[in-house]
Write an enzyme that holds these catalytic residues in place. Structure first.
Site, PDB file in Angstrom:
ATOM      1  N   ASP A 168       0.965   1.417  76.551  1.00 21.89           N
ATOM      2  CA  ASP A 168       1.276   2.439  75.546  1.00 21.89           C
ATOM      3  C   ASP A 168       0.257   3.571  75.647  1.00 21.89           C
ATOM      4  O   ASP A 168      -0.913   3.385  75.355  1.00 21.89           O
ATOM      5  CB  ASP A 168       1.210   1.763  74.163  1.00 21.89           C
ATOM      6  CG  ASP A 168       1.466   2.735  73.039  1.00 21.89           C
ATOM      7  OD1 ASP A 168       1.883   3.873  73.321  1.00 21.89           O
ATOM      8  OD2 ASP A 168       1.256   2.339  71.871  1.00 21.89           O
ATOM      9  N   ASP A 211      13.837   2.791  89.979  1.00 20.85           N
ATOM     10  CA  ASP A 211      15.021   1.992  89.735  1.00 20.85           C
ATOM     11  C   ASP A 211      16.181   2.956  89.547  1.00 20.85           C
ATOM     12  O   ASP A 211      16.086   3.885  88.742  1.00 20.85           O
ATOM     13  CB  ASP A 211      14.810   1.206  88.425  1.00 20.85           C
ATOM     14  CG  ASP A 211      15.395  -0.173  88.476  1.00 20.85           C
ATOM     15  OD1 ASP A 211      16.495  -0.305  89.025  1.00 20.85           O
ATOM     16  OD2 ASP A 211      14.760  -1.097  87.945  1.00 20.85           O
ATOM     17  N   GLU A 232      19.107  -4.596  94.809  1.00 21.89           N
ATOM     18  CA  GLU A 232      19.290  -5.845  94.066  1.00 21.89           C
ATOM     19  C   GLU A 232      20.700  -6.313  94.386  1.00 21.89           C
ATOM     20  O   GLU A 232      21.677  -5.699  93.983  1.00 21.89           O
ATOM     21  CB  GLU A 232      19.146  -5.613  92.564  1.00 21.89           C
ATOM     22  CG  GLU A 232      19.253  -6.926  91.798  1.00 21.89           C
ATOM     23  CD  GLU A 232      19.530  -6.742  90.301  1.00 21.89           C
ATOM     24  OE1 GLU A 232      19.197  -7.655  89.546  1.00 21.89           O
ATOM     25  OE2 GLU A 232      20.100  -5.717  89.902  1.00 21.89           O
ATOM     26  N   ASN A 252       0.647   6.636  74.028  1.00 23.53           N
ATOM     27  CA  ASN A 252       0.623   7.567  72.891  1.00 23.53           C
ATOM     28  C   ASN A 252       0.516   6.869  71.535  1.00 23.53           C
ATOM     29  O   ASN A 252       0.718   7.488  70.488  1.00 23.53           O
ATOM     30  CB  ASN A 252       1.851   8.499  72.914  1.00 23.53           C
ATOM     31  CG  ASN A 252       3.155   7.730  72.715  1.00 23.53           C
ATOM     32  OD1 ASN A 252       3.128   6.504  72.526  1.00 23.53           O
ATOM     33  ND2 ASN A 252       4.278   8.412  72.755  1.00 23.53           N
ATOM     34  N   HIS A 259      11.407  -8.714  85.048  1.00 20.54           N
ATOM     35  CA  HIS A 259      11.818  -8.515  83.647  1.00 20.54           C
ATOM     36  C   HIS A 259      13.080  -9.281  83.302  1.00 20.54           C
ATOM     37  O   HIS A 259      13.478  -9.317  82.142  1.00 20.54           O
ATOM     38  CB  HIS A 259      12.023  -7.017  83.385  1.00 20.54           C
ATOM     39  CG  HIS A 259      13.172  -6.439  84.171  1.00 20.54           C
ATOM     40  ND1 HIS A 259      13.105  -6.197  85.518  1.00 20.54           N
ATOM     41  CD2 HIS A 259      14.424  -6.108  83.793  1.00 20.54           C
ATOM     42  CE1 HIS A 259      14.265  -5.725  85.930  1.00 20.54           C
ATOM     43  NE2 HIS A 259      15.086  -5.655  84.912  1.00 20.54           N
ATOM     44  N   ASP A 260      13.742  -9.872  84.301  1.00 19.37           N
ATOM     45  CA  ASP A 260      15.001 -10.586  84.055  1.00 19.37           C
ATOM     46  C   ASP A 260      14.843 -12.097  84.003  1.00 19.37           C
ATOM     47  O   ASP A 260      15.836 -12.809  83.850  1.00 19.37           O
ATOM     48  CB  ASP A 260      16.014 -10.245  85.165  1.00 19.37           C
ATOM     49  CG  ASP A 260      16.623  -8.870  84.981  1.00 19.37           C
ATOM     50  OD1 ASP A 260      16.643  -8.375  83.847  1.00 19.37           O
ATOM     51  OD2 ASP A 260      17.075  -8.293  85.985  1.00 19.37           O
ATOM     52  N   ASP A 289       4.940   3.780  78.049  1.00 16.68           N
ATOM     53  CA  ASP A 289       5.413   5.122  78.407  1.00 16.68           C
ATOM     54  C   ASP A 289       4.722   5.566  79.706  1.00 16.68           C
ATOM     55  O   ASP A 289       3.863   4.860  80.241  1.00 16.68           O
ATOM     56  CB  ASP A 289       5.148   6.125  77.260  1.00 16.68           C
ATOM     57  CG  ASP A 289       3.724   6.021  76.749  1.00 16.68           C
ATOM     58  OD1 ASP A 289       2.815   5.929  77.591  1.00 16.68           O
ATOM     59  OD2 ASP A 289       3.510   6.011  75.520  1.00 16.68           O
ATOM     60  N   ASP A 340       2.407   4.616  70.057  1.00 21.75           N
ATOM     61  CA  ASP A 340       3.577   4.292  69.221  1.00 21.75           C
ATOM     62  C   ASP A 340       4.015   2.837  69.372  1.00 21.75           C
ATOM     63  O   ASP A 340       5.043   2.417  68.864  1.00 21.75           O
ATOM     64  CB  ASP A 340       4.753   5.242  69.522  1.00 21.75           C
ATOM     65  CG  ASP A 340       5.328   5.029  70.925  1.00 21.75           C
ATOM     66  OD1 ASP A 340       4.782   4.184  71.683  1.00 21.75           O
ATOM     67  OD2 ASP A 340       6.319   5.696  71.276  1.00 21.75           O
ATOM     68  N   ASP A 371      19.982  -0.888  91.478  1.00 20.31           N
ATOM     69  CA  ASP A 371      20.391  -1.928  90.539  1.00 20.31           C
ATOM     70  C   ASP A 371      21.773  -2.483  90.932  1.00 20.31           C
ATOM     71  O   ASP A 371      22.681  -1.713  91.272  1.00 20.31           O
ATOM     72  CB  ASP A 371      20.471  -1.271  89.146  1.00 20.31           C
ATOM     73  CG  ASP A 371      20.634  -2.269  88.024  1.00 20.31           C
ATOM     74  OD1 ASP A 371      19.762  -3.120  87.865  1.00 20.31           O
ATOM     75  OD2 ASP A 371      21.648  -2.188  87.297  1.00 20.31           O
TER      76      ASP A 371
END
Ligand code: NOJ
Length: 511
Positions: A26, A103, A256, A28, A314-315, A34, A30, A200
């Site tokens: 992160d 990606d 992929e 910024n 991430h999957d 990012d 929030d 993808d």
């Protein structure tokens, strides 16, 4: 700044690091990741020793599937920053000797994309043919996220096809204009200086409408996805993409391919096609099975595949939980494997510190669209909340998507020093980058392989079981010890002999 070419193409010599932008860093304040956050970690990544980054989607998007639902292919989502931030990221990464691949989701767009808004608005719209519209549901195809793949649209008065959520609308790859638009999108980012793409679900492109004439077989209530991928014309579509990308010298095209079948995966790689594909046959194994790993290494060798090497993304669940049961020794052994076996390693953000799976303990923790869909589907089918949750939890991909906790880098049990050292050893030993395999052996929980380049021969001994190694302790480049001080892994220069000769690997009787 780049290392000298060792294999013929830079990417064959690169260690990539997957950055899942929403949860990497992160910048910024929030609470979510990012591009500024990515920029701030470049010195860390450089010190770690990786030489490529795969950035997951950061384009404008309603983020129904965390960015894999793009509504504008030529900009940055304000939640992640600006195009100027992206240019800065690319510049800083390149200055640090790190290449960047993006990606790219060309199979589907968000339903918020202007093309789809136009397409649904009128049968006479020039965009009507960009998507796959049918008056009646033509076949039984299900979405890969659960449920029917056909959605009725009131405005169009027709059904459209979506392989994932109904908010990720599949493009019609038999439409020439779609192909032209996609080529322009690729050029937009290539002109900005990116080093390649991760495409993808690229074998899912709908290149053949006649396939709608065939129902997929359903076995024991589970659909086998036969006609909705690898369609006639897919290789031509990929060739076109490859021509666009490779018209820019030295760019890397990684696909992929949503398949476990090695032969099929391999068919997408080669001159004029993809440069490489993800090998899910190895990467997504459910439990640590050393015999299976050895078998897959041999199979990939026999098929002549130069593989991608990864155990997390991430999957899927983090391999620290899934394969190692949070055992640090096993995690270190797998790090040795990823960085010394033959192929292109793809590390997943945070595996080096090591991050754990996010707990998913109640329906409230289900943020991923696939998990939420599953939950709603089961409730709609009349299942109780608990059963619906248990089903959804299995399908949810929330586990590996928690914010990376960079404080962990300082923890005593951080693996980061091991990763740094191994990356360093890899850089200074050609056999580990471009070497061929010598022997590959496995016995119980023990895995052994040699990497050979000219006169350099390195033996890798990895003891995943309870036993320990009794290998002559000479010429050792790296060792892994367990908490009892037993040697569980060794990387050493080999002389003439090998596993079955001078060395003995002695597993305990429980092996
Ligand atoms: C594969 C991506 O890795 C996954 O996260 C996404 O949900 C699907 N493709 C659909 O784009």
């Amino acid at each position: 700044m780049y290392n000298s070419m060792k294999r013929s193409s830079w990417y064959e010599n690169t260690v990539f690091y997957e950055i899942y932008v929403p949860s990497f860093c992160d910048g910024n304040g929030d609470g979510t990741g990012d591009l500024k956050g990515v920029i701030s970690r470049i010195p860390y990544l450089r010190r770690l020793g990786i030489s490529g980054i795969w950035l997951t989607p950061f384009y404008p998007s309603p983020r129904v599937d965390n960015g894999y639902d793009i509504s504008d292919y030529r900009d940055v989502d304000p939640a992640f920053g600006t195009l100027a931030d992206f240019d800065m990221l690319l510049q800083k990464a390149h200055q640090a000797g790190i290449r960047v691949i993006l990606d790219m989701v060309l199979n589907h767009t968000s339903d918020h994309h202007p093309w789809f808004r136009e397409s649904r608005s009128s049968a006479h719209s020039p965009y009507r043919d960009y998507y796959l519209w049918e008056k009646e549901i033509p076949c039984n195809w299900e979405s890969f996220f659960d449920g029917n793949a056909w959605e009725y649209d009131d405005t169009a008065g027709m059904y459209y096809y979506h392989a994932f959520s109904k908010k990720q609308v599949c493009l019609n790859w038999s439409c020439l204009q779609v192909r032209r638009e996609c080529a322009e999108i690729l050029r937009f980012w290539l002109d900005r200086g990116v080093d390649g793409f991760r495409l993808d679900v690229i074998n899912f492109l709908k290149t053949d409408r006649s396939a709608f004439g065939f129902d997929n077989p359903v076995e024991n209530g589970v659909m086998r996805h036969i006609y909705d991928k690898n369609q006639k014309g897919i290789y031509d579509a990929i060739k076109e993409i490859s021509n666009v990308v490779h018209a820019y010298p030295g760019k890397y095209l990684l696909g992929e391919i949503g398949e476990d079948d090695l032969y099929l995966i391999k068919s997408y790689v080669g001159e004029g096609l993809l440069d490489s594909a993800f090998q899910f046959n190895l990467g997504s194994m459910e439990k640590l099975d050393v015999a299976y790993v050895a078998e897959q290494l041999r199979r990939m060798e026999a098929e002549g595949v130069y593989p991608t090497l990864f155990f997390s993304s991430h999957d899927m669940r983090r391999h620290f939980n899934r394969l190692c049961g949070k055992d640090l020794v096993k995690a270190e052994l797998l790090a040795v494997f990823l960085l010394t076996a033959k192929g292109i390693p793809f590390l997943y953000q945070g595996e080096e510190i090591p991050m754990e799976d996010l707990p998913v303990e109640s329906p409230r923790d289900l943020r991923d669209i696939q998990g939420r869909y599953g939950y709603e589907k089961k409730l709609a089918e009349g299942e109780g909340e608990e059963a619906a949750f248990l089903y959804a939890r299995e399908r949810s991909r929330d586990y590996a998507r928690g914010m990376v906790d960079w404080e962990r880098e300082k923890y005593e049990d951080s693996l980061v020093c091991a990763y740094r050292k191994l990356l360093d050893i890899r850089k200074s030993h050609l056999s580990l980058c471009m070497g061929e395999y010598g022997e590959i052996r496995q016995q119980g929980g023990l895995l052994y392989y040699q990497r050979i380049w000219e006169k350099e021969k390195i033996g890798v001994y990895l003891c995943f079981g309870e036993g320990s190694l009794t290998v002559p302790y000479t010429d050792v480049l790296y060792e892994v010890k367990d908490e009892k001080g037993r040697i569980r892994g060794i990387l050493r220069y080999e002389q003439e002999s090998s596993w079955c000769g001078a060395y003995s690997l002695e597993p305990s009787s429980s092996e």
